[in-house]
Motif scaffolding. Structure first.
Motif, mmCIF file in Angstrom:
data_model
loop_
_atom_site.group_PDB
_atom_site.id
_atom_site.type_symbol
_atom_site.label_atom_id
_atom_site.label_comp_id
_atom_site.label_asym_id
_atom_site.label_seq_id
_atom_site.Cartn_x
_atom_site.Cartn_y
_atom_site.Cartn_z
ATOM 1 N N ASN A 232 66.007 6.353 87.423
ATOM 2 C CA ASN A 232 65.368 7.448 88.153
ATOM 3 C C ASN A 232 66.342 8.547 88.561
ATOM 4 O OD1 ASN A 232 63.121 8.714 89.172
ATOM 5 N ND2 ASN A 232 63.336 7.827 91.198
ATOM 6 N N GLN A 235 65.236 12.479 88.560
ATOM 7 C CA GLN A 235 64.513 13.193 89.619
ATOM 8 C C GLN A 235 65.392 14.202 90.365
ATOM 9 O OE1 GLN A 235 61.515 11.184 92.224
ATOM 10 N NE2 GLN A 235 62.860 11.941 93.815
ATOM 11 N N ALA A 238 65.985 17.049 88.043
ATOM 12 C CA ALA A 238 64.809 17.908 87.875
ATOM 13 C C ALA A 238 64.618 18.803 89.087
ATOM 14 C CB ALA A 238 63.570 17.053 87.641
ATOM 15 N N GLY A 239 65.151 18.373 90.247
ATOM 16 C CA GLY A 239 65.039 19.181 91.468
ATOM 17 C C GLY A 239 66.190 20.152 91.637
ATOM 18 N N SER A 240 67.060 20.238 90.634
ATOM 19 C CA SER A 240 68.215 21.140 90.759
ATOM 20 C C SER A 240 67.841 22.538 90.258
ATOM 21 C CB SER A 240 69.396 20.580 89.966
ATOM 22 O OG SER A 240 69.177 20.786 88.593
ATOM 23 N N ALA A 241 68.830 23.414 90.239
ATOM 24 C CA ALA A 241 68.539 24.807 89.861
ATOM 25 C C ALA A 241 68.575 25.020 88.360
ATOM 26 C CB ALA A 241 69.542 25.728 90.542
ATOM 27 N N ARG B 47 57.684 15.056 97.577
ATOM 28 C CA ARG B 47 58.031 15.336 96.179
ATOM 29 C C ARG B 47 57.336 16.611 95.699
ATOM 30 N NH1 ARG B 47 56.697 9.719 94.231
ATOM 31 N NH2 ARG B 47 58.317 8.522 95.228
ATOM 32 N N ALA B 50 59.118 19.470 96.991
ATOM 33 C CA ALA B 50 60.404 19.702 96.310
ATOM 34 C C ALA B 50 60.194 20.237 94.899
ATOM 35 C CB ALA B 50 61.203 18.407 96.263
ATOM 36 N N VAL B 52 59.234 18.743 92.326
ATOM 37 C CA VAL B 52 59.526 17.822 91.223
ATOM 38 C C VAL B 52 58.253 17.099 90.781
ATOM 39 C CG1 VAL B 52 61.923 17.458 91.843
ATOM 40 C CG2 VAL B 52 60.209 15.912 92.755
ATOM 41 N N ARG B 75 63.926 26.275 93.406
ATOM 42 C CA ARG B 75 64.598 24.982 93.608
ATOM 43 C C ARG B 75 66.036 25.176 94.096
ATOM 44 N NH1 ARG B 75 62.038 23.311 88.659
ATOM 45 N NH2 ARG B 75 64.004 23.594 87.574
ATOM 46 N N ILE B 78 66.147 24.790 97.736
ATOM 47 C CA ILE B 78 65.609 23.543 98.294
ATOM 48 C C ILE B 78 66.634 22.426 98.096
ATOM 49 C CG2 ILE B 78 63.794 21.784 98.068
ATOM 50 C CD1 ILE B 78 61.924 23.953 97.015
ATOM 51 N N PHE B 80 66.695 18.331 98.255
ATOM 52 C CA PHE B 80 65.700 17.256 98.320
ATOM 53 C C PHE B 80 66.351 15.887 98.165
ATOM 54 C CE2 PHE B 80 62.575 14.678 95.691
ATOM 55 C CZ PHE B 80 61.883 14.209 96.803
ATOM 56 N N GLY B 82 64.990 12.291 97.758
ATOM 57 C CA GLY B 82 63.793 11.472 97.556
ATOM 58 C C GLY B 82 64.017 10.052 98.045
ATOM 59 N N ASN B 85 66.553 7.196 96.223
ATOM 60 C CA ASN B 85 67.297 8.149 95.406
ATOM 61 C C ASN B 85 68.562 7.494 94.872
ATOM 62 O OD1 ASN B 85 67.595 10.645 94.301
ATOM 63 N ND2 ASN B 85 67.068 11.655 96.221
ATOM 64 N N ARG B 147 74.811 15.805 99.208
ATOM 65 C CA ARG B 147 74.392 16.478 97.976
ATOM 66 C C ARG B 147 73.272 17.489 98.246
ATOM 67 N NH1 ARG B 147 69.393 15.123 95.672
ATOM 68 N NH2 ARG B 147 69.912 12.978 95.174
#
Lengths: 614, 321
Positions: A232, A235, A238-241, B47, B50, B52, B75, B78, B80, B82, B85, B147
């Motif tokens: 995973n 995820q 995918a949430g990065s820039a 989620r 965020a 995603v 993004r 933001i 995030f 999760g 994670n 992060r």
């Protein structure tokens, strides 16, 4: 941000991650070691005097066997100075008329002289071709000198069985005559030169490049993608820039950086060796083929890793990919080694075959008589194959971006899938071009082959994104229509390539019926597997559907034969009824049940709200 | 960054909704706590926020703007974290932060300083080159939060961030979140541990079974729900003469006044009793007079303000009933 900069900045974090700290240094060390190994192995294989490397050279037709060499040169080859000395002593004893000691050297000398005497005797009798008559006269003189007797060439005792048309045999006879029955004693040295050592290094570097780009790169990329999915870790990415396209590129760039570090010195070695002792053009073709084929296989590996990573461990995915690509590689190399006019098209389909062929071309492996298709013009299949693979790799990248970024329900848009289908048609047609007499071997076989890539393309057209299966409305009609349209386009293309009068498929209503059933069910099955969850029972049923597909394909082929052939054979509508009426009934029932169940599974009403494909 | 959720819904299987009909507004610069039991739909909501995950229905607006498909620009603002994670176990904290810094396109000249700042802030300097797999759970959690903050987001989304943190770590996290808010960052945070959110959040949304139960300003919510709840803490001195412990006598009197004893203890030389007195403040005045008349030496009597936990429990009871 400009496109090039965007790609660079997207790839940078992943490349830096792959080569970070001591990993990068270790990889660099390994790369240098591998390059050195190619060089050392090349020199050793070309110039080594050990039995192992000698056997390898003989195996690869780089050197004749010791027996043949001794025969052709009328020589005794020793492995060491001591052995050479013993052989010289044995020869000297033999010519001095002393009793021969029956040790190894003694036996070898006796055998060589006996074989030479036999050769002279056989050459002495009978009629030699005009251009070998002088040699025959010399052989008679040598034989008379050796046996201290007279040869009557017309004597009935002579055996006129000498093969004057065998160049090797003539060379052996000439050596015996020239050396007046006195064998030379030589210490063994490889017949190959330092130039050959460089050639061998080039071959090994090319082989390493082939392995790295066509096997290691897809396996590594697929395994890494499976790991990202399994753990995973996609995820947070995918949430990065990074945009989806950039993320897909980055995820590809990481493993490719590792392979790139290992492959770069091999590439340099290959090009340098080809420039000096081979054909640079063929070497560049090899590079183009492994890059295009590698790009396609990497994309395929990543898509497989993405699809399977959630349900299978990364190790299993990597192992599976390695096994499949290993087998494909073996088939590719074997096909390239035995290339003929009939099989030359496979170079378009199998990058491994095209790469092996180009490597052989670059260093002059194989000859006109056998192996690696040295005498064949392979430009078209190699170029078509490379261009096709590159196009498919580009489409794969787009599909990957949509999947990792979850930006669309479908992996490929209609136009992209059409391009993929056309590329598949071109590749398959190149691999199995039109046949002069047997049109069905061309278009029907190709239709069967094409159904696999077309089914994969259709699966990528089905809506499978982040929407629950129960809420997806699959546009079954239009997707099946697309699939049948692709197949129709292929048949149109085939009709342009062969005389449509030989395409009996269009003349037999039953053949058309089975063709329609085959294409429709193939499309429905592909959609069923792609969009709806699979249980154990549904997997089992999918297997039954696949078996029925194979049977209906066979029946289509049977009904698409010429009318006189059909009249002679009198085939049944359902082939199993020839075995038993009950089996025929089962086949008839399945013919209806298979498409009905597939349609039913696909047309299940959405329970909440519909989400359409595009 | 101001967040507006309108009729937000998400289903994974098409039959059951993880969250549905969620209307919520989170003002810019606030800390909003998302509270609810497991399966309430908190993680799903976060989620979607965020970006995603795409909502099945409804819409989200960030500063009035709906996100585009594959909205990398959005993004970028933001951060995030999760639930569950994961980390790349073979990367060290500094490599991990640098990798994500590059993924968030932090300029090279700022990246080194930003990574260093996060390592110091989250007390990971000593472990900067250790593989993440060898870090303790708390350290890993700190690294994950670092992060999320590395690129100075305008919206910080944290799903159960206190998981695995020791008391010191939690206290540090609260301080960091306060500092983050002071920079004008909107923070959305979910937690099971309501006390963690009590004095941290200024906005709150309680979710249950995929539905929003209540949302709004924390003080307003507490005020709204505490009118029906009168809890008092009494501090009692030991009795001057014989006659048993002060608390015993006090309990008898309170029980006579139908009070419900919630807790008792000993603090700074005084016995303490926390009791819920039904019927309003008049009844407490009567009970207090009775206590004094019974010789109980009451030092202080103060009303205990409701906490988030009380509100949550009350709302849960209401829903169950």
């Amino acid at each position: 941000m400009p496109r090039v900069l965007s790609i660079r900045s997207a790839a940078r974090p992943f490349v830096a991650r792959a080569l970070r700290g001591p990993r990068g240094r270790r990889l660099l060390g390994l790369s240098v070691l591998l390059a050195a190994l190619s060089g050392v192995l090349g020199i050793w294989l070309a110039l080594g005097t050990g039995e192992f490397e000698r056997d390898l050279r003989v195996g690869f037709d780089l050197e004749q066997s010791r027996h043949v060499q001794e025969e052709r040169r009328f020589a005794l080859i020793a492995d060491s100075a001591e052995e050479a000395e013993a052989l010289r002593a044995a020869v000297a004893r033999r010519f001095a008329g002393q009793t021969l000691v029956y040790d190894d050297a003694g036996y070898r000398v006796t055998n060589a002289l006996d074989a030479a005497e036999s050769r002279l005797r056989r050459a002495a009798y009978g009629e030699a071709p005009r251009h070998h008559r002088a040699l025959q006269r010399d052989a008679i003189l040598a034989f008379e000198a050796w046996t201290k007797g007279h040869v009557d060439a017309n004597s009935i005792y002579g055996a006129p069985d000498y093969n004057w048309y065998d160049a090797g045999e003539v060379a052996a006879l000439r050596a015996v005559v020239d050396r007046t029955m006195s064998p030379a004693v030589e210490e063994y040295a490889s017949p190959l030169s330092p130039i050959d050592a460089l050639r061998m290094t080039g071959v090994l570097a090319g082989g390493a490049l082939l392995l790295l780009l066509l096997l290691a790169a897809p396996v590594l990329a697929g395994t890494q993608m499976a790991q990202e999915t399994h753990e995973n870790t996609l995820q947070p990415l995918a949430g990065s820039a990074l945009r989806a396209q950039e993320l897909a590129l980055g995820l590809t760039a990481g493993p490719l950086a590792v392979i790139g570090v290992l492959a770069a010195p091999q590439l340099l070695l290959l090009l340098a060796a080809a420039a000096v002792v081979g054909h640079l053009g063929a070497a560049l073709a090899l590079v183009a083929v492994v890059l295009a084929g590698g790009a396609f296989l990497v994309m395929l590996g990543q898509l497989a890793g993405l699809a399977l990573g959630k349900v299978r461990s990364p190790g299993l995915v990597g192992g599976g990919l390695a096994a499949i690509l290993g087998v494909l590689g073996g088939i590719g190399v074997a096909l390239a080694a035995e290339l003929s006019h009939r099989t030359v098209g496979v170079l378009a389909l199998l990058p491994q075959a095209a790469a092996s062929h180009s490597l052989a071309q670059a260093f002059g492996l194989g000859d006109a008589g056998r192996g690696f298709g040295a005498e064949l013009d392979t430009t078209v299949p190699v170029v078509v194959g490379a261009a096709g693979m590159l196009t498919l790799a580009f489409l794969g990248l787009r599909a990957l971006a949509r999947r990792v970024g979850n930006t669309s329900l479908v992996s490929l848009r209609r136009g992209e899938a059409l391009v993929g289908a056309v590329v598949a048609m071109v590749l398959v047609t190149t691999a199995n071009p039109p046949h002069e007499w047997r049109a069905e071997e061309f278009y029907l076989l190709n239709l069967g082959l094409l159904s696999i890539p077309l089914a994969i393309l259709l699966m990528m057209r089905a809506p499978t994104g982040d929407v629950p299966p129960a809420m997806r409305r699959t546009p079954v009609g239009s997707l099946v229509g697309e699939f049948v349209g692709w197949a129709g386009l292929y048949l149109l293309l085939a009709a342009m390539l062969v005389s449509h009068e030989t395409m009996w498929l269009f003349r037999s209503p039953f053949a058309l019926l089975f063709a329609g059933w085959f294409l429709g069910v193939a499309a429905l099955l592909a959609l069923r597997v792609a969009v709806a969850p699979m249980t154990f029972a549904s997997r089992l049923w999918a297997g039954v559907c696949a078996a029925m597909l194979a049977i209906s394909f066979g029946q289509m082929v049977m009904w698409a034969r010429p009318a006189e052939d059909l009249a002679f054979r009198e085939p049944h509508l359902f082939v199993f009824s020839e075995l038993s009426p009950l089996l025929g009934l089962v086949q008839a029932v399945l013919t209806v049940a298979v498409p009905w169940t597939l349609l039913r599974a696909l047309r299940r009403p959405a329970s909440i709200a519909a989400v359409t494909g595009e | 960054m101001r967040i507006d959720l309108r009729n937000l819904g998400k289903t994974y299987d098409g039959d059951r909704w993880a969250i549905r009909g969620l209307d919520l507004t989170v003002p810019s610069g606030s800390i909003c706590g998302l509270i609810g039991p497991n399966g309430a739909g908190k993680s799903t909501t976060l989620r979607m926020l965020a970006t995603v995950m795409r909502p099945t229905e409804g819409e989200i607006r960030f500063d009035g703007r709906a996100p585009e498909i594959d909205d990398a620009e959005l993004r970028r603002s933001i951060g995030f974290l999760g639930d569950g994670n994961p980390l790349y176990k073979h990367m060290s904290p500094s490599e991990y932060l640098r990798f994500f810094g590059e993924c968030f396109r932090i300029p090279d000249k700022e990246l080194g300083a930003a990574v260093e700042d996060m390592l110091v802030t989250f007390d990971l300097v000593d472990k900067r080159d250790a593989p993440a797999g060898s870090l303790s759970k708390g350290m890993r959690q700190r690294l994950l939060i670092a992060r999320c903050l590395l690129h100075r987001p305008k919206l910080l989304i944290l799903d159960e961030p206190a998981d695995g943190l020791d008391p010191r770590g939690r206290s540090d996290l609260r301080a960091i979140l306060q500092r983050t808010r002071e920079r004008g960052t909107t923070v959305l945070i979910s937690s099971h541990i309501l006390r963690e959110l009590d004095d941290l959040c200024d906005q709150m949304a309680i979710l249950q079974q995929g539905k929003l139960v209540v949302a709004g300003d924390v003080a307003d919510i507490i005020e709204r729900y505490e009118v029906r709840r009168f809890v008092y803490e009494l501090r009692l001195l030991p009795p001057t003469s014989e006659g048993g412990a002060a608390s015993e006598r006090a309990r008898e009197v309170l029980v006579q006044h139908r009070a419900l004893i919630e807790a008792s203890g000993f603090e700074d030389g005084c016995e303490t009793i926390t009791a819920q007195v039904p019927g309003g403040e008049d009844r407490m005045a009567d009970a207090l007079a009775a206590l004094v008349a019974a010789g109980v030496r009451v030092v202080t009597c103060s009303r205990v303000r409701s906490r988030l936990e009380d509100v949550y429990n009350r709302l849960s009871e209401d829903r169950v009933n």
